[in-house]
Design an enzyme around this catalytic site. Structure first.
Site, PDB file in Angstrom:
ATOM      1  N   SER A 118      -8.779  -4.106 -17.173  1.00  0.00           N
ATOM      2  CA  SER A 118     -10.222  -4.002 -17.110  1.00  0.00           C
ATOM      3  C   SER A 118     -10.765  -4.187 -15.794  1.00  0.00           C
ATOM      4  O   SER A 118      -9.897  -4.473 -14.927  1.00  0.00           O
ATOM      5  CB  SER A 118     -10.769  -5.336 -18.007  1.00  0.00           C
ATOM      6  OG  SER A 118     -12.294  -5.392 -17.662  1.00  0.00           O
ATOM      7  N   TYR A 122     -11.756 -14.369 -18.626  1.00  0.00           N
ATOM      8  CA  TYR A 122     -11.338 -12.990 -19.113  1.00  0.00           C
ATOM      9  C   TYR A 122     -10.466 -12.109 -17.742  1.00  0.00           C
ATOM     10  O   TYR A 122      -9.462 -11.674 -17.780  1.00  0.00           O
ATOM     11  CB  TYR A 122     -12.249 -12.162 -19.588  1.00  0.00           C
ATOM     12  CG  TYR A 122     -11.760 -10.911 -19.939  1.00  0.00           C
ATOM     13  CD1 TYR A 122     -11.190 -10.606 -21.352  1.00  0.00           C
ATOM     14  CD2 TYR A 122     -12.224  -9.666 -19.430  1.00  0.00           C
ATOM     15  CE1 TYR A 122     -10.791  -9.388 -21.821  1.00  0.00           C
ATOM     16  CE2 TYR A 122     -11.789  -8.479 -19.763  1.00  0.00           C
ATOM     17  CZ  TYR A 122     -11.119  -8.238 -21.032  1.00  0.00           C
ATOM     18  OH  TYR A 122     -10.816  -7.026 -21.632  1.00  0.00           O
TER      19      TYR A 122
END
Lengths: 390, 249
Positions: free
Chosen positions: B150, B163
């Site tokens: 990501s 995250y």
């Protein structure tokens, strides 16, 4: 010989090298393994993963039993079929030979397992009522997804089963305790345990040294069931596959004068079986089912050395080593292993037994009947196994 | 790497990018094991992937294993059952991941247990599963492990702490494994912003018309898989750098 009672790290393990040709005998730390081999050698490992082969179940009358998978029945198609040995109630804390006899089951019976699994009895062996052919299914196939029943059976089997346990290992072994680092397809019902000596860093060190590594797959079977009629016939016929890459590596190694080292007796049996099914004496890829037992009268053709756990004499394991060297050499090596405090059994230490000079045949390989005939006997020994009772 | 007739395992395969990757790989003839938690959603997903495989006629397969990659007990069950279903596995795609609690709290407000859960699913789970599946690849000296990363692995955004940390660590997991286990290949892939449930969970107010479709990103992954040998091992790459593979008809 004192058994190892828990899984140990490679750092704790040792290897006794037995070289009949030179008479040398020395114990090394397992981490020294790469130094014991030389450039041009070939290490062959068994890449079978270990199934959770121990399954608790109840019979139709509600009696508790344990099923121990013996191996998959081929061909499978969309079915999940296994041959299995039946044990009575109780668990591994009782030695298999002291376990109560299981309730008798018959063809057509349905055994209930955990996780919604059922096992339908397809066949009962003629030599033991405790050796069964089974088909696994889900008691209630999910109505919304009948097409995935095959996947769901495998998932349920992995949830319901535990690895085969050993009376001398008090803490239950988990699934990860019984996998070699290279474990791939789940064919083995007990761990091909010689692989415990090797980690990824061993593979890296071996390759750096110029040693080739390749895998075969061999469905390592049960070591004991507690039923004398079955145990007398162990190992039962086992599936093996020697692929193209392995066959080419063996030929390449022999051509350059390198040595073929089997990691585990299952690798010896697979390679030697492949050598014996060749029609023309040329070693090549092979697969099938083998009942080949090596020993003083059935010498090795392809394998120069074997790394294997240290087992007492009077075991089939020990007999196989006599395909490498004579009884006296092995007995005195075993005594040396005891003196050095090496540990035995599945989680124990190892020895590397080199073949003596009488070893490897150079002429045409032995006739294929040596592999095939016992298998056919075993198959025909199954009564009514062809009848599927729904 | 060749895709046709190759054993593949995809986690997080019941929706979003994981589902589209499983479909695209099955369509290109791979034997795909789809892993996800929710049984019902996974059932629907595998049906779609099976239809795709059947339509393309390249011999692809799709299988479903309902397990949670964040659970230690599940890892060897997944690896073993997958090996039984499709044989040797040469490609692994770690697409399962969790954002943690929603709405996403500031890092300092994040409960330690929630932080652990995010690392468990996004980092420890992939580590365990890679341990179980990459060993045979090392033996065969062939294999590809893709970690879905990501933008949050590189840039820090408020609310994305747990995250982002898990994904940054996962990127380094790929680099470390690549340094040790070459020629087995380990790559981190930033798929870019996609129109997925995860994106909607994280940013419910986003303009969805600006987001890529997961199927289009999956088509770029196919090119990446095909050309993985030419990407430096351990690299972090962006999916947008790869062309969309034409769909198989």
């Amino acid at each position: 010989m004192k058994p190892a009672t828990e899984p140990r790290s490679v750092r704790q393990m040792r290897i006794l090298v037995v070289d009949p040709a030179s008479g040398a005998r020395q114990t090394w730390p397992a981490s020294a393994l790469p130094e014991l081999l030389r450039s041009g050698d070939l290490v062959v490992v068994n890449d079978a993963a270990t199934l959770p082969a121990s399954l608790f179940a109840t019979t139709e009358s509600g009696a508790a039993i344990e099923l121990r998978l013996v191996g998959a029945i081929e061909p499978q198609g969309d079915r999940v079929r296994f041959r299995a040995a039946l044990l009575g109630s109780g668990d591994y804390r009782t030695r298999t030979e002291d376990r109560a006899a299981p309730e008798r089951v018959s063809v057509g019976d349905t055994l209930s397992l955990a996780e919604g699994l059922v096992a339908r009895v397809l066949g009962v062996s003629s030599f033991s009522e405790r050796l069964l052919d089974l088909e696994l299914a889900l008691a209630r196939a999910p109505a919304h997804a009948p097409a995935h029943a095959h996947d769901d059976i495998w998932a349920a089997l992995y949830r319901a089963g535990r690895p085969v346990q050993y009376a001398h290992v008090p803490r239950p072994l988990a699934l990860w305790d019984v996998q070699n680092v290279w474990a791939a397809r789940p064919w083995a019902v007990e761990m091909p345990s010689a692989g415990r000596l090797l980690r990824i860093d061993t593979l890296v060190a071996l390759r750096r040294r110029g040693v080739e590594i390749v895998s075969i797959t061999h469905a390592a079977g049960l070591s004991a069931t507690g039923d004398p009629a079955i145990d007398a016939r162990l190992p039962l016929p086992e599936r093996f596959e020697v692929g193209e890459a392995a066959a080419r590596a063996v030929l390449r190694t022999r051509a350059r004068g390198g040595r073929v080292i089997a990691v585990g007796t299952s690798v010896v049996r697979a390679l030697e079986s492949a050598a014996r099914v060749s029609e023309d004496g040329v070693f090549r890829a092979a697969s099938g089912t083998t009942a080949l037992l090596l020993g003083p009268d059935e010498r090795r053709l392809m394998v120069d050395g074997v790394i294997t756990g240290v087992h007492e004499s009077e075991t089939t394991h020990f007999t196989l080593l006599r395909a490498f060297t004579d009884r006296a050499t092995l007995d005195s090596a075993l005594a040396a292993a005891e003196r050095d405090g090496l540990l035995g059994h599945e989680l124990g230490d190892a020895w590397l037994v080199w073949g003596d000079s009488r070893g490897v045949a150079t002429a045409a390989v032995a006739p294929r009947e040596r592999v095939d005939v016992p298998v056919q006997c075993a198959s025909s020994a199954f009564a009514s196994s062809a009848t599927f009772a729904a | 790497m060749d895709i046709r007739n190759t054993g593949v395992l995809v986690t997080g395969a019941s929706r979003g990018l994981g589902l589209e990757l499983a479909r695209a790989l099955a369509r290109h003839g791979a034997r795909v094991v789809m892993v996800a938690r929710g049984t019902r959603e996974l059932d629907a997903a595998v049906r779609v992937a099976r239809d795709d495989a059947a339509t393309s006629g390249l011999g692809g397969e799709a299988h479903a294993l309902a397990f949670d990659v964040g659970e230690k007990e599940a890892v060897h069950r997944i690896a073993g059952a997958a090996g039984a279903l499709v044989g040797d596995i040469d490609i692994v795609v770690h697409a399962a991941s969790t954002l943690g609690p929603l709405p996403m709290p500031l890092l300092h407000d994040t409960d330690c247990e929630d932080f652990e859960r995010v690392l468990g699913v996004n980092l420890i789970g992939p580590f365990r599963l890679t341990k179980a599946l990459a060993g045979p690849m090392v033996l065969r000296q062939r294999g590809l492990v893709l970690f879905v990363s990501s933008d949050a692995a590189v840039s820090a955004y408020a609310g994305w702490g747990s995250y982002g940390i898990s994904k940054a660590a996962q990127d380094h997991l790929a680099r470390s494994l690549a340094a040790e286990l070459d020629p087995v290949r380990f790559l981190s892939v930033d798929p870019g912003e996609m129109d997925t449930k995860m994106h909607a969970d994280a940013m419910p107010d986003a303009d969805r018309t600006t987001l890529a479709r997961p199927a289009d990103v999956a088509a770029r992954f196919i090119t990446l898989v095909r050309t993985a040998e030419s990407v430096p091992n351990g690299a972090r790459v962006e999916a947008s750098a790869f062309a969309k593979e034409e769909a198989v008809r």
